[in-house]
Structures are given as C-alpha cells and as structure tokens.
Design an enzyme around this catalytic site. Structure first.
Site: not given
Length: 336
Positions: A103-105, A107, A135, A147
């Site tokens: 959940g900390l991005s 990607s 994305e 993000d």
C-alpha cells in the site's frame, strides 16, 4: 551512450482515500523509501533486470509482446515504454526499498522512475498523467492520480494537499513534533485483485442521484435510494471534509485533532466504503490505545496493505512492524 539514474519515492496517504478519482481532495506525503532505475540509453530495446523482482523486461521500442503474455512488473514496463515512446532503448536495472503490495505505491514509484530514465521531460503533472495512463493500460483498472502525482511532485518536509477537481496542489508543512509511522499489516494485495474498480463504479452511480460528490453536502445524500450507494457517497463527501480539516489542524499544530480525523477516516473506510479488513481494524484499535498515538488509519486503496499512524516521536519505535517515515522530495533524474 548516456548513463542515467532515476529515483522515485513511494507515498503514504495521510488522509483522503478513494477521493482522487472522484475529483476530491487528498493529502499524501512521499516517503523516504524509493525505487531506483539505473542504466544507459542505447540501442533499440528496453532491457531491465531486477534483483528483487522475478523476471526480466525486454520491450522493443516499436512495441512489445501482447500484454496477455506479460505479468507483474514486466507488464508495467511494457506500458510505460508504450506511453513514453523513447527515441532510444535502455539497458539497466531496477531496485526498490518499497515492500511490494504493502500500500505504499511501489507500482507508481516504478512507473515514475522508469519514465524519467527513458527520457520523459514533462513537468510533475505531465509525468504523473503519463504514468497513470500506463498503469491503467497495464492493469485494466481505473486507478486515480494521487500515487503518481505525489511521487513526481512532493516536497521534503511537507504533505501535498491535492485538489483533483482542477489538478492543483499546495505544500503543507508538517510540524516538527509530529511523527508519521507506517505499520505493515502483513496482508499483501494488488489493486487489480480487489474490489477497487467496483467501489469506484458504485460511487459514480451515486452521482446519478445527487450530482458530483465533490459538490454535494451530507444533507443531499437522502436523495440516494440505495443504502449501499448512499454509504459509498457518504464516505467520499465526509472524507473531503476531513481532508480540509486535517490541513487546518496541521497549520495550527493541533495534532490531537489531526489524529482524530485520521481515525475517523478509517471508520468511514471500514463502515461506508467497506475496504478495510479485520486485521486492519484490529491494528487500528490497538494502535490508538497506545501512549503517544494521535490517530491511525488504513492508507491507500485498502483491502490489506499498511496503516499510517500520527504520533509523538518515538511512540512506536518499539514495534518491529512499524517504521517511521520522513516526508521526502519527489522524483529526480541525473544523467552523465
């Protein structure tokens, strides 16, 4: 032959989840954990290896393999190459400090660092929009912009108060006596494997009854006949209000109020948007009962991942799953 190092941070959202794609407000920070792409611009192929991630990405400049045959981070590389359309190939490697699926991005950090390494030269908003398109192409999920924009445009020591109605932002200083911790729930997920798209669809269906949720007040929500859609809308409307109030609390150094708003946001995500889990709920209850903790909530899309905690410095240093994070600057690239 041009050697390049591109660095992009992950992000933790302090408050304002599932509001970005609805034209609302959010307030994330970039964290001091980054993804780094190193290599040289050369040839007709983008070739990237990773010590932490399985597989090797090999994407021709003229187009790669059909997307169905590409998986994981390699699929993201294919999409970024297609979006940036570099004039030269790239041969290098990617490494990351960000835990995948937490959940900390991770990607977004990969997308932003790779786009810069390939030669993207736009401003932070242009860069973020390009990476958002990549994305969406890679995963087929209508992801928001928070993000990528935070990774591209953050300022050290500040949160970003982002208005997604007009894609503008202001940098909000963080008080020196506020510590931000990330607590890993141990539950991994990808947005594509969750009900993220379904929640977005439900929130948009609610707008058919009351108009844009960014402009709606709580009193208007009685016009929504379906209870499920009403609850989805109520989260978006009240979360926008909490983001505004949280920015004001930071400006006045009212850390108890700031923490209260974070915890209230988690309750809304749990009850109205239904993106929390029993593990996340249990951790929030445990954390907010600890000495020196102002508030806690899930961060990001939910369904697992991490919690963000506002606390006194040192309050959670004894927890092995907690990491204090500093508000970092956005992405950068160096060439030689």
């Amino acid at each position: 032959m041009q050697h390049v190092t591109a660095v992009a941070p992950g992000r933790v959202n302090l408050i304002g989840d599932h509001t970005d794609y609805m034209g609302g407000l959010a307030m994330p920070i970039a964290v001091d954990m980054c993804t780094v792409v190193r290599g040289r611009r050369d040839g007709e192929l983008v070739h990237i290896e990773s010590a932490e991630l399985p597989g090797t990405a090999e994407v021709p400049l003229g187009g790669g393999e059909p997307p169905a045959r590409l998986h994981g981070w390699v699929r993201l590389v294919w999409a970024v190459v297609g979006e940036v359309r570099p004039r030269r190939g790239f041969r290098g490697s990617v490494s990351t400090e960000l835990p995948i699926g937490s959940g900390l991005s991770s990607s977004a950090a990969l997308e932003v660092s790779l786009a810069l390494a390939l030669g993207h030269s736009g401003d932070p908003l242009d860069l973020a929009l390009s990476c958002q398109r990549a994305e969406r192409l890679a995963w087929g999920v209508p992801s928001g912009l928070m993000d990528q924009l935070c990774s591209a445009g953050a300022r050290s020591g500040h949160a970003m108060l982002i208005d997604f109605a007009d894609l503008t932002w202001t940098h909000v200083p963080l008080p020196e006596d506020l510590a931000i911790y990330v607590v890993d729930s141990g539950t991994r997920r990808t947005v594509a494997d969750t009900a993220y798209a379904e929640r977005q669809r439900e929130a948009r269906e609610a707008e058919a009854f009351v108009g844009p949720l960014r402009q709606a007040g709580e009193d208007a929500l009685v016009e929504i006949p379906d209870d499920r859609l009403r609850r989805r809308a109520r989260h978006v409307v009240t979360e926008n209000g909490r983001v505004r109030a949280a920015a004001e609390a930071l400006a006045s150094c009212d850390l108890r109020e700031f923490g209260r708003l974070l915890t209230a946001g988690h309750e809304s995500l749990r009850r109205d948007f239904e993106v929390s889990t029993p593990v996340l709920d249990g951790l929030v209850s445990e954390l907010v009962s600890m000495r020196g903790v102002y508030g806690a909530r899930l961060t990001g899309a939910g369904f697992g991942g991490s919690l963000v905690v506002a606390a006194e410095p040192g309050a959670l240093d004894h927890l092995p799953q907690a990491r204090r994070v500093r508000a970092s600057a956005g992405a950068l690239v160096s060439e030689s």
